[in-house]
Design a protein around this motif. Structure first.
Motif, short mmCIF file in Angstrom:
data_model
loop_
_atom_site.label_atom_id
_atom_site.label_comp_id
_atom_site.label_asym_id
_atom_site.label_seq_id
_atom_site.Cartn_x
_atom_site.Cartn_y
_atom_site.Cartn_z
N GLN A 25 -10.15 -3.94 9.65
CA GLN A 25 -9.81 -3.71 8.29
C GLN A 25 -8.11 -3.28 8.47
O GLN A 25 -7.50 -3.77 7.53
CB GLN A 25 -10.36 -2.42 7.62
CG GLN A 25 -12.02 -2.92 7.36
CD GLN A 25 -12.55 -1.81 6.50
OE1 GLN A 25 -11.89 -0.94 5.71
NE2 GLN A 25 -13.84 -1.72 6.52
N ALA A 26 -7.62 -2.71 9.34
CA ALA A 26 -6.30 -2.24 9.35
C ALA A 26 -5.37 -3.65 9.65
O ALA A 26 -4.23 -3.76 9.05
CB ALA A 26 -5.97 -1.38 10.51
N THR A 36 -4.63 0.16 3.64
CA THR A 36 -6.01 0.22 4.45
C THR A 36 -7.01 0.94 3.47
O THR A 36 -8.26 0.59 3.35
CB THR A 36 -5.97 0.78 5.52
OG1 THR A 36 -5.38 2.29 5.61
CG2 THR A 36 -5.39 0.13 6.69
#
Length: 78
Positions: A25-26, A36
């Motif tokens: 996700q980062a 994020t």
């Protein structure tokens, strides 16, 4: 068709695509210019996951978002 709402289905498919592609996700947040925290909120339902965001995330996973409209078979049978 499932009893799950369409937005929940979309979130689940996007999360699965991220997992299958091995993209964090980062990394997605960095590439798409989102925080994020906001991305996490979109993927958990605390923020709205728009089709535009879903398309961008899926694109990073090497996938295309395709939307299909079909007649409701349960209604047409009545």
């Amino acid at each position: 068709m499932t009893d799950q709402p369409a937005d929940d289905q979309l979130r689940g498919l996007v999360r699965q695509a991220l997992a299958d592609a091995g993209i964090s996700q980062a990394e997605v947040a960095r590439q798409l210019g989102a925080s994020t925290k906001h991305l996490s909120h979109m993927l958990t339902g605390r923020a709205h996951l728009t089709l535009t965001w879903a398309e961008g995330i899926l694109g990073l996973c090497g996938m295309n978002l395709v939307i299909s409209v079909q007649p409701d078979q349960t209604r047409s049978a009545a």
